[in-house]
Write a protein that holds these residues in place. Structure first.
Motif, short mmCIF file in Angstrom:
data_model
loop_
_atom_site.label_atom_id
_atom_site.label_comp_id
_atom_site.label_asym_id
_atom_site.label_seq_id
_atom_site.Cartn_x
_atom_site.Cartn_y
_atom_site.Cartn_z
N GLN A 180 0.61 -8.82 -0.56
CA GLN A 180 0.53 -9.38 0.79
C GLN A 180 0.55 -10.91 0.76
OE1 GLN A 180 -2.57 -7.65 3.44
NE2 GLN A 180 -3.33 -6.62 1.62
N PHE A 223 -16.47 -1.85 3.64
CA PHE A 223 -16.77 -1.00 2.48
C PHE A 223 -15.61 -1.15 1.50
CE2 PHE A 223 -18.97 1.06 6.12
CZ PHE A 223 -20.27 0.87 5.68
N ASP A 224 -15.90 -1.83 0.40
CA ASP A 224 -14.92 -1.97 -0.69
C ASP A 224 -13.58 -2.49 -0.15
OD1 ASP A 224 -13.87 -1.84 -3.22
OD2 ASP A 224 -13.60 0.33 -3.24
N ASP A 261 -9.47 -6.80 -1.62
CA ASP A 261 -8.07 -6.36 -1.51
C ASP A 261 -7.26 -7.16 -0.49
OD1 ASP A 261 -8.56 -4.26 -3.20
OD2 ASP A 261 -8.67 -2.74 -1.65
N GLN A 262 -7.91 -8.00 0.25
CA GLN A 262 -7.27 -8.57 1.44
C GLN A 262 -6.20 -9.61 1.13
OE1 GLN A 262 -8.16 -8.00 4.89
NE2 GLN A 262 -9.14 -6.21 3.97
N TYR A 322 0.83 -1.22 0.00
CA TYR A 322 0.00 0.00 0.00
C TYR A 322 0.86 1.26 0.00
CZ TYR A 322 -4.59 -2.06 0.45
OH TYR A 322 -5.76 -2.73 0.18
N ASP A 329 -7.71 -1.74 10.45
CA ASP A 329 -7.13 -1.64 9.11
C ASP A 329 -5.65 -1.98 9.20
OD1 ASP A 329 -8.14 -0.28 6.30
OD2 ASP A 329 -5.97 -0.22 6.54
N LEU A 330 -5.17 -2.56 8.11
CA LEU A 330 -3.75 -2.92 8.01
C LEU A 330 -2.85 -1.70 8.15
CD1 LEU A 330 -1.80 -5.26 7.11
CD2 LEU A 330 -2.11 -4.43 4.76
N CYS A 331 -3.30 -0.56 7.62
CA CYS A 331 -2.42 0.61 7.49
C CYS A 331 -2.81 1.67 8.52
CB CYS A 331 -2.56 1.23 6.09
SG CYS A 331 -2.27 0.08 4.76
N GLY A 338 -11.38 -3.32 7.63
CA GLY A 338 -10.70 -2.65 6.51
C GLY A 338 -11.24 -1.25 6.37
N CYS A 339 -11.22 -0.52 7.50
CA CYS A 339 -11.96 0.75 7.59
C CYS A 339 -11.32 1.90 6.84
CB CYS A 339 -12.12 1.16 9.06
SG CYS A 339 -10.54 1.45 9.89
N ARG A 370 -4.50 -3.65 12.27
CA ARG A 370 -4.63 -5.11 12.32
C ARG A 370 -4.54 -5.70 10.93
NH1 ARG A 370 -7.81 -7.22 16.60
NH2 ARG A 370 -7.80 -9.12 15.41
N ASP A 371 -3.78 -6.79 10.81
CA ASP A 371 -3.83 -7.57 9.58
C ASP A 371 -4.97 -8.58 9.77
OD1 ASP A 371 -3.55 -9.32 7.49
OD2 ASP A 371 -1.36 -9.28 7.53
N LEU A 372 -6.00 -8.43 8.95
CA LEU A 372 -7.22 -9.21 9.18
C LEU A 372 -7.14 -10.62 8.59
CD1 LEU A 372 -9.82 -6.36 8.70
CD2 LEU A 372 -9.30 -7.56 10.81
N SER A 398 -15.16 6.99 -0.80
CA SER A 398 -16.16 6.38 0.07
C SER A 398 -16.99 7.43 0.80
CB SER A 398 -15.54 5.38 1.05
OG SER A 398 -14.55 5.97 1.80
C1 SAM Z 1 -10.16 -0.07 -0.99
S1 SAM Z 1 -9.68 0.34 0.63
C2 SAM Z 1 -11.24 0.73 1.42
C3 SAM Z 1 -11.07 1.50 2.68
C4 SAM Z 1 -12.36 1.95 3.36
N1 SAM Z 1 -13.19 0.83 3.73
C5 SAM Z 1 -13.13 2.92 2.51
O1 SAM Z 1 -14.18 2.54 1.98
O2 SAM Z 1 -12.66 4.04 2.35
C6 SAM Z 1 -9.31 -1.27 1.31
C7 SAM Z 1 -8.76 -1.21 2.72
O3 SAM Z 1 -8.47 -2.55 3.14
C8 SAM Z 1 -7.31 -2.50 3.94
N2 SAM Z 1 -6.65 -3.82 3.93
C9 SAM Z 1 -6.08 -4.45 2.88
N3 SAM Z 1 -5.53 -5.60 3.27
C10 SAM Z 1 -5.77 -5.71 4.60
C11 SAM Z 1 -5.43 -6.69 5.59
N4 SAM Z 1 -4.71 -7.79 5.28
N5 SAM Z 1 -5.85 -6.49 6.86
C12 SAM Z 1 -6.55 -5.38 7.19
N6 SAM Z 1 -6.89 -4.41 6.31
C13 SAM Z 1 -6.49 -4.58 5.02
C14 SAM Z 1 -6.44 -1.44 3.28
O4 SAM Z 1 -5.45 -0.91 4.12
C15 SAM Z 1 -7.47 -0.40 2.83
O5 SAM Z 1 -7.64 0.62 3.78
#
Ligand code: SAM
Length: 255
Positions: A205, A141-142, A146-147, A28, A98-100, A75-76, A124-126, A42
């Motif tokens: 990832q 949300f979206d 990506d996970q 990311y 969220d991861l980041c 993944g907020c 958190r890494d989910l 979003s």
């Molecule tokens: C497309 S963004 C959407 C963010 C938010 N939900 C929004 O609608 O604005 C996807 C989110 O998933 C998070 N994400 C991706 N891989 C992840 C993981 N392994 N664990 C936790 N969060 C993760 C990313 O950091 C990112 O913020």
């Protein structure tokens, strides 16, 4: 989808070309301002429609939020929807993972300055999310495609709901089969964003790289594999990019 996505993706052309050659993905952090641009997107699709359209889609949710429940946004990202809900429903508790951490830190800071004490964020890494029966309402949300491990996250979400709990998943509207998307008016844009961002960040990832266009058929089958027995979908007029899944366990009285 905000116009700012296009220059952001254009800047990534070189690294993405390398991914095509190597088969790998990207972290990311390689995407400048991604979380800021994502939050603008979003804000339009989720935050602006939260109280009038999205929450009313889930029967009884507004009353339960008023009464006091525990809510997770998985993944907020920036977590703007969580803060809006925290202001409106002071008896409920709102948690964002969220991861980041740089995604939610500005929101966390502002919510503390504002004195909101019912919203919390955690890096958190989910991929190993496992908090059985801790939440009444979970939203993403979206975020699922990506996970690192989308199926593990959905399995964890199904386990994390308390009896009667509901999962709301907003994700991209499209079919899992390319041939069904040929007439999709947003198809070329969505496949392009998938190549430039969603697929590489999952591959980066070690994930499966489902991509933006993983599609409703695969999403349904993965929700079913996670144990959800009732899966309803809604398309909302203000948001042609997404489909909204409402998933529950029928066995425990979910709606
Ligand atoms: C497309 S963004 C959407 C963010 C938010 N939900 C929004 O609608 O604005 C996807 C989110 O998933 C998070 N994400 C991706 N891989 C992840 C993981 N392994 N664990 C936790 N969060 C993760 C990313 O950091 C990112 O913020």
């Amino acid at each position: 989808m905000t116009a700012r996505f296009i220059p952001l993706m254009a800047r990534m052309e070189g690294p993405i070309m390398n991914c095509f050659r190597s088969g790998g993905g990207l972290p990311y952090d390689d995407y400048p301002c991604f979380h800021e641009v994502m939050a603008e997107d979003s804000f339009q699709t989720v935050v602006c429609a939260l109280f009038d359209t999205i929450i009313p889609m889930v029967p009884g949710l507004e009353a339960r939020l008023e009464q006091g429940i525990r809510v997770l946004d998985a993944g907020c990202g920036r977590g703007l929807a969580l803060v809006e809900m925290a202001r409106r429903f002071p008896n409920s508790e709102f948690i964002g993972y969220d991861l980041c951490p740089d995604a939610f830190e500005p929101t966390l800071r502002r919510s503390r300055e504002e004195g909101l004490d019912n919203v919390h964020f955690e890096a958190r890494d989910l991929r190993d999310f496992d908090e059985p029966e801790r939440f009444d309402f979970i939203a993403s949300f979206d975020a699922v495609h990506d996970q690192a491990d989308p199926q593990a996250l959905l399995d964890g979400i199904a386990r994390a709901l308390r009896p009667g709990g509901v999962y709301l998943m907003q994700d991209i509207a499209g079919s899992s089969h390319l041939e069904n998307n040929l007439d999709h008016p947003l198809g070329p844009l969505l496949y392009a964003i998938s190549c430039m961002h969603c697929t590489p960040v999952s591959l980066g990832q070690g994930g499966p790289g489902l991509g933006t266009m993983w599609g409703e058929e695969l999403a349904r089958s993965m929700l079913g594999a996670a144990g959800f027995t009732s899966i309803r979908t809604h398309k909302l007029e203000h948001d042609p990019f997404n489909v909204y899944f409402i998933a529950t366990h029928d066995r425990d009285g979910g709606q």
